[in-house]
Design a protein around this motif. Structure first.
Motif, PDB file in Angstrom:
ATOM      1  N   LEU A  12       0.860  -1.185   0.000  1.00  0.00           N
ATOM      2  CA  LEU A  12       0.000   0.000   0.000  1.00  0.00           C
ATOM      3  C   LEU A  12       0.892   1.229   0.000  1.00  0.00           C
ATOM      4  O   LEU A  12       1.755   1.378   0.877  1.00  0.00           O
ATOM      5  CB  LEU A  12      -0.907   0.014   1.237  1.00  0.00           C
ATOM      6  N   TRP A  13       0.682   2.096  -0.970  1.00  0.00           N
ATOM      7  CA  TRP A  13       1.463   3.338  -1.089  1.00  0.00           C
ATOM      8  C   TRP A  13       0.527   4.516  -0.951  1.00  0.00           C
ATOM      9  O   TRP A  13      -0.478   4.617  -1.669  1.00  0.00           O
ATOM     10  CB  TRP A  13       2.207   3.370  -2.417  1.00  0.00           C
ATOM     11  N   PHE A  14       0.851   5.412  -0.034  1.00  0.00           N
ATOM     12  CA  PHE A  14       0.045   6.608   0.203  1.00  0.00           C
ATOM     13  C   PHE A  14       0.815   7.821  -0.308  1.00  0.00           C
ATOM     14  O   PHE A  14       1.615   8.421   0.421  1.00  0.00           O
ATOM     15  CB  PHE A  14      -0.266   6.757   1.694  1.00  0.00           C
ATOM     16  N   PRO A  15       0.606   8.191  -1.581  1.00  0.00           N
ATOM     17  CA  PRO A  15       1.425   9.253  -2.186  1.00  0.00           C
ATOM     18  C   PRO A  15       1.196  10.625  -1.563  1.00  0.00           C
ATOM     19  O   PRO A  15       2.061  11.490  -1.654  1.00  0.00           O
ATOM     20  CB  PRO A  15       1.000   9.230  -3.661  1.00  0.00           C
ATOM     21  N   CYS A  97      -4.881  -8.944   7.650  1.00  0.00           N
ATOM     22  CA  CYS A  97      -3.900  -9.980   7.965  1.00  0.00           C
ATOM     23  C   CYS A  97      -3.096  -9.516   9.173  1.00  0.00           C
ATOM     24  O   CYS A  97      -2.974  -8.315   9.410  1.00  0.00           O
ATOM     25  CB  CYS A  97      -2.984 -10.281   6.778  1.00  0.00           C
ATOM     26  N   PRO A  98      -2.530 -10.431   9.932  1.00  0.00           N
ATOM     27  CA  PRO A  98      -1.773 -10.020  11.119  1.00  0.00           C
ATOM     28  C   PRO A  98      -0.346  -9.581  10.827  1.00  0.00           C
ATOM     29  O   PRO A  98       0.307  -9.011  11.692  1.00  0.00           O
ATOM     30  CB  PRO A  98      -1.781 -11.292  11.989  1.00  0.00           C
ATOM     31  N   TRP A  99       0.141  -9.843   9.616  1.00  0.00           N
ATOM     32  CA  TRP A  99       1.551  -9.604   9.280  1.00  0.00           C
ATOM     33  C   TRP A  99       1.658  -8.313   8.470  1.00  0.00           C
ATOM     34  O   TRP A  99       1.665  -8.328   7.245  1.00  0.00           O
ATOM     35  CB  TRP A  99       2.105 -10.786   8.490  1.00  0.00           C
ATOM     36  N   VAL A 100       1.734  -7.168   9.154  1.00  0.00           N
ATOM     37  CA  VAL A 100       1.764  -5.858   8.496  1.00  0.00           C
ATOM     38  C   VAL A 100       2.982  -5.097   8.994  1.00  0.00           C
ATOM     39  O   VAL A 100       3.208  -4.977  10.205  1.00  0.00           O
ATOM     40  CB  VAL A 100       0.490  -5.041   8.791  1.00  0.00           C
ATOM     41  N   GLY A 101       3.772  -4.582   8.063  1.00  0.00           N
ATOM     42  CA  GLY A 101       4.953  -3.791   8.402  1.00  0.00           C
ATOM     43  C   GLY A 101       4.943  -2.466   7.688  1.00  0.00           C
ATOM     44  O   GLY A 101       4.119  -2.203   6.800  1.00  0.00           O
ATOM     45  N   LEU A 102       5.882  -1.596   8.072  1.00  0.00           N
ATOM     46  CA  LEU A 102       6.017  -0.277   7.452  1.00  0.00           C
ATOM     47  C   LEU A 102       6.926  -0.378   6.236  1.00  0.00           C
ATOM     48  O   LEU A 102       7.919  -1.102   6.234  1.00  0.00           O
ATOM     49  CB  LEU A 102       6.591   0.726   8.451  1.00  0.00           C
ATOM     50  N   GLU A 103       6.568   0.359   5.183  1.00  0.00           N
ATOM     51  CA  GLU A 103       7.342   0.406   3.947  1.00  0.00           C
ATOM     52  C   GLU A 103       7.783   1.850   3.741  1.00  0.00           C
ATOM     53  O   GLU A 103       7.078   2.663   3.154  1.00  0.00           O
ATOM     54  CB  GLU A 103       6.502  -0.074   2.773  1.00  0.00           C
ATOM     55  N   LYS A 105       8.474   5.744   4.559  1.00  0.00           N
ATOM     56  CA  LYS A 105       7.746   6.778   5.293  1.00  0.00           C
ATOM     57  C   LYS A 105       6.324   6.971   4.796  1.00  0.00           C
ATOM     58  O   LYS A 105       5.575   7.767   5.375  1.00  0.00           O
ATOM     59  CB  LYS A 105       8.487   8.116   5.191  1.00  0.00           C
ATOM     60  N   ASP A 106       5.934   6.252   3.728  1.00  0.00           N
ATOM     61  CA  ASP A 106       4.605   6.506   3.166  1.00  0.00           C
ATOM     62  C   ASP A 106       3.946   5.233   2.654  1.00  0.00           C
ATOM     63  O   ASP A 106       3.137   5.289   1.723  1.00  0.00           O
ATOM     64  CB  ASP A 106       4.681   7.528   2.025  1.00  0.00           C
ATOM     65  N   GLY A 107       4.269   4.083   3.216  1.00  0.00           N
ATOM     66  CA  GLY A 107       3.670   2.858   2.716  1.00  0.00           C
ATOM     67  C   GLY A 107       3.608   1.764   3.751  1.00  0.00           C
ATOM     68  O   GLY A 107       4.225   1.833   4.823  1.00  0.00           O
ATOM     69  N   LEU A 108       2.833   0.725   3.413  1.00  0.00           N
ATOM     70  CA  LEU A 108       2.704  -0.466   4.232  1.00  0.00           C
ATOM     71  C   LEU A 108       2.940  -1.691   3.369  1.00  0.00           C
ATOM     72  O   LEU A 108       2.673  -1.672   2.161  1.00  0.00           O
ATOM     73  CB  LEU A 108       1.305  -0.549   4.862  1.00  0.00           C
ATOM     74  N   VAL A 109       3.422  -2.754   3.983  1.00  0.00           N
ATOM     75  CA  VAL A 109       3.597  -4.021   3.296  1.00  0.00           C
ATOM     76  C   VAL A 109       2.910  -5.092   4.121  1.00  0.00           C
ATOM     77  O   VAL A 109       3.038  -5.126   5.344  1.00  0.00           O
ATOM     78  CB  VAL A 109       5.098  -4.336   3.084  1.00  0.00           C
ATOM     79  N   MET A 110       2.148  -5.973   3.450  1.00  0.00           N
ATOM     80  CA  MET A 110       1.323  -6.962   4.131  1.00  0.00           C
ATOM     81  C   MET A 110       1.553  -8.334   3.515  1.00  0.00           C
ATOM     82  O   MET A 110       1.550  -8.484   2.283  1.00  0.00           O
ATOM     83  CB  MET A 110      -0.162  -6.579   4.008  1.00  0.00           C
ATOM     84  N   ASP A 111       1.755  -9.318   4.354  1.00  0.00           N
ATOM     85  CA  ASP A 111       1.842 -10.707   3.906  1.00  0.00           C
ATOM     86  C   ASP A 111       0.457 -11.327   4.078  1.00  0.00           C
ATOM     87  O   ASP A 111       0.051 -11.694   5.177  1.00  0.00           O
ATOM     88  CB  ASP A 111       2.878 -11.458   4.727  1.00  0.00           C
ATOM     89  N   VAL A 112      -0.290 -11.424   2.980  1.00  0.00           N
ATOM     90  CA  VAL A 112      -1.673 -11.892   3.025  1.00  0.00           C
ATOM     91  C   VAL A 112      -1.782 -13.355   2.638  1.00  0.00           C
ATOM     92  O   VAL A 112      -2.871 -13.822   2.259  1.00  0.00           O
ATOM     93  CB  VAL A 112      -2.560 -11.029   2.107  1.00  0.00           C
ATOM     94  N   THR A 113      -0.682 -14.086   2.728  1.00  0.00           N
ATOM     95  CA  THR A 113      -0.713 -15.504   2.385  1.00  0.00           C
ATOM     96  C   THR A 113      -1.739 -16.232   3.250  1.00  0.00           C
ATOM     97  O   THR A 113      -1.682 -16.186   4.474  1.00  0.00           O
ATOM     98  CB  THR A 113       0.672 -16.123   2.595  1.00  0.00           C
ATOM     99  N   GLY A 114      -2.692 -16.886   2.620  1.00  0.00           N
ATOM    100  CA  GLY A 114      -3.700 -17.642   3.342  1.00  0.00           C
ATOM    101  C   GLY A 114      -4.802 -16.811   3.961  1.00  0.00           C
ATOM    102  O   GLY A 114      -5.643 -17.359   4.676  1.00  0.00           O
ATOM    103  N   GLU A 230      12.615 -10.559   3.387  1.00  0.00           N
ATOM    104  CA  GLU A 230      11.743 -10.707   4.545  1.00  0.00           C
ATOM    105  C   GLU A 230      10.777  -9.536   4.669  1.00  0.00           C
ATOM    106  O   GLU A 230      11.020  -8.440   4.181  1.00  0.00           O
ATOM    107  CB  GLU A 230      12.583 -10.810   5.829  1.00  0.00           C
ATOM    108  N   ILE A 231       9.678  -9.814   5.360  1.00  0.00           N
ATOM    109  CA  ILE A 231       8.707  -8.784   5.740  1.00  0.00           C
ATOM    110  C   ILE A 231       8.630  -8.799   7.256  1.00  0.00           C
ATOM    111  O   ILE A 231       8.139  -9.758   7.853  1.00  0.00           O
ATOM    112  CB  ILE A 231       7.321  -9.049   5.126  1.00  0.00           C
ATOM    113  N   SER A 232       9.132  -7.749   7.867  1.00  0.00           N
ATOM    114  CA  SER A 232       9.146  -7.674   9.330  1.00  0.00           C
ATOM    115  C   SER A 232       7.939  -6.882   9.803  1.00  0.00           C
ATOM    116  O   SER A 232       7.809  -5.700   9.464  1.00  0.00           O
ATOM    117  CB  SER A 232      10.435  -7.010   9.823  1.00  0.00           C
ATOM    118  N   PRO A 233       7.045  -7.499  10.546  1.00  0.00           N
ATOM    119  CA  PRO A 233       5.881  -6.760  11.037  1.00  0.00           C
ATOM    120  C   PRO A 233       6.287  -5.723  12.077  1.00  0.00           C
ATOM    121  O   PRO A 233       7.205  -5.936  12.864  1.00  0.00           O
ATOM    122  CB  PRO A 233       4.996  -7.850  11.655  1.00  0.00           C
ATOM    123  N   TYR A 234       5.628  -4.592  12.042  1.00  0.00           N
ATOM    124  CA  TYR A 234       5.895  -3.537  13.018  1.00  0.00           C
ATOM    125  C   TYR A 234       5.194  -3.880  14.326  1.00  0.00           C
ATOM    126  O   TYR A 234       4.018  -4.248  14.334  1.00  0.00           O
ATOM    127  CB  TYR A 234       5.396  -2.186  12.490  1.00  0.00           C
TER     128      TYR A 234
END
Length: 492
Positions: A12-15, A97-103, A105-114, A230-234
């Motif tokens: 997710l990118w928040f421009p 999903c429970p696996w959400v990290g910061l991308e 200063k303006d985005g999020l990254v989510m592991d939505v597997t399953g 890797e995707i490290s959740p915050y």
């Protein structure tokens, strides 16, 4: 990641994160921009869509922007508030999903597997994300792919869903900047004719490695899935707050204290788990008429003992107006400090604990900063041989040492009439006529030449302890380089 299931990642990118945050609170029609001072110049930090359509861009000086767009409305940016808002969006994204990290200063990254099938599939999940964010007034770019790099590229340059196992086919037409490269590398690749990810993937790898180093191909391999990323959740920091909603309103002090005691037991258990102690506490009392009152408590030492903290709240609670009753209590530790586990000793600390509690009680009345102690300082200059520090934020020191006695009361030098190198027989000080009975000295003190001090510009000082017949015991000094007598202290 589950065995037998292909990993799926959402970016997710928040421009316009910063401007959207401000405009959600105070909508503005027309061009709007947030400004930030950079290198002694006020520059555009974040713009809304209307400002971008006027030809304005990020990094443009504010003076030039006003020349291009006279009706531009602006406000100072607050990057700290923007990051706090991004962390709020991260908590919101955990609904998917429970696996959400910061991308960045303006985005999020989510592991939505399953997780996508729980929301009707990937397409329905992304549509739900977009609709909710648009309703909240937040611009967003969304990408979904097998890898974090591919999802980021789609969110920033393509927007869409990359079918599983087809990362290269989806990313091939996108520009090389979609691989999260710096600007100089992207420009150089375009000058070499490698404008798209497909062109870069088909080029020979050894020359690229020699020219750009291993980072370029690492980004390409991460986007295509041949290299892991890797995707490290915050993880949100611990929140030390406990709330209690009452079935019936209360108004008696004893009832309020009983409720706070229950909250303290739960809060202190959480503090002990994190090996911290509360330094500042705040109790919020909500009345049935929705009015709220707060009682703050500042402690002289970090504590996590409910029995010691509870009595300290009593004085502040006596001033609370319960009105028609209190139906909610909320206790929060607004400031905590580390209190590691300690070995239990056979020596009782009851005396020290009582002193700390007394300081806390006095601090609630006159302020903790106003309760001070003297600490030794490494200097032979009398007025620099000590410092004054708040008791609550310092520890007592035992390093007091002096070859000569010092007066208990020091003050700025006060001139008296006198001649010669020995104390005057009779002199006048503070409208009192005094007679020297006994004089002990001199003790010569030289100035600290490495420090600038106007009080010591007269040079050396010869100090004398003078006992007067009237009962005064004074500390006098004589300046031989610029003859004169002064009184600087008084003994007990």
């Amino acid at each position: 990641m589950f065995d037998g299931i292909q990993r799926r990642v959402v970016s997710l990118w928040f421009p316009r994160l910063a401007s959207d945050r401000v405009l959600r609170q105070r909508p503005i029609e027309g061009p709007f921009a947030l400004t930030l001072k950079q290198k002694n110049a006020n520059r555009l930090y974040c713009l809304n869509a209307a400002a971008t359509q006027q030809g304005l861009h990020h990094g443009m000086s504010y003076a030039d922007a006003r020349a291009f767009c006279p009706n531009l409305q602006s406000q100072m940016a607050q990057p700290e508030q923007d990051q706090r808002f991004l962390r709020t969006l991260r908590r919101w994204a955990t609904r998917y999903c429970p696996w959400v990290g910061l991308e960045g200063k303006d985005g999020l990254v989510m592991d939505v597997t399953g997780s996508a099938h729980l929301l009707g599939g990937e397409t329905a999940m992304l549509a739900d994300m977009r609709i909710r964010l648009i309703h909240a007034g937040i611009s967003v770019g969304i990408g979904l792919a097998d890898t974090r790099g591919a999802a980021w590229a789609l969110a920033h340059y393509g927007e869409g869903i990359a079918p599983s196992g087809e990362a290269l086919a989806t990313l091939a037409p996108l520009p090389v900047a979609a691989l999260r490269l710096n600007d100089s590398t992207s420009v150089t690749l375009q000058r070499l004719g490698l404008r798209s990810i497909g062109d870069l993937a088909g080029a020979a790898r050894p020359p690229l490695t020699r020219r750009f180093g291993p980072d370029l191909l690492l980004r390409l391999d991460q986007a295509l899935g041949t290299q892991p990323e890797e995707i490290s959740p915050y993880v949100d920091p611990p929140h030390y707050a406990i709330r209690m909603t009452l079935p019936e309103p209360i108004g008696l002090l004893s009832d309020v204290m009983a409720g706070i005691e229950r909250l303290l037991v739960q809060l202190c258990a959480k503090l002990k788990t994190q090996e911290v102690g509360a330094r500042n506490l705040c109790i919020t009392l909500r009345r049935v008429d929705q009015d709220q009152q707060q009682v703050d408590l500042r402690l002289a030492r970090p504590l996590r003992d409910p029995k010691r903290i509870l009595p300290l709240f009593e004085r502040g609670l006596t001033e609370v107006d319960a009105g028609f009753g209190i139906d909610m209590l909320r206790l929060e530790a607004t400031q905590v400090e580390a209190v590691p586990m300690q070995q239990i000793s056979h020596v009782s600390d009851r005396g020290k604990n009582r002193l700390d509690d007394l300081i806390s009680r006095l601090g609630t009345r006159i302020g903790l900063e106003n309760i001070q102690r003297f600490l030794p300082a490494d200097s032979h200059i009398p007025e620099r041989s000590f410092i004054i520090a708040p008791v609550a934020y310092s520890e007592p020191a035992s390093g007091w040492s002096s070859s000569q006695p010092r007066p208990i009361c020091l003050f700025p030098p006060e001139s008296i009439a006198g001649t010669g190198k020995r104390p005057p027989t009779r002199f006048r000080w503070r409208r009192m006529s005094l007679t020297t009975g006994r004089a002990t000295g001199p003790e010569r003190i030289a100035p600290e030449w490495w420090l600038e001090d106007d009080n010591w510009r007269s040079g050396l000082r010869d100090y004398w302890r003078v006992e007067t017949r009237e009962g005064r015991r004074l500390w006098l000094f004589y300046t031989p380089q610029n003859p004169g007598w002064f009184v600087q202290g008084e003994f007990a």
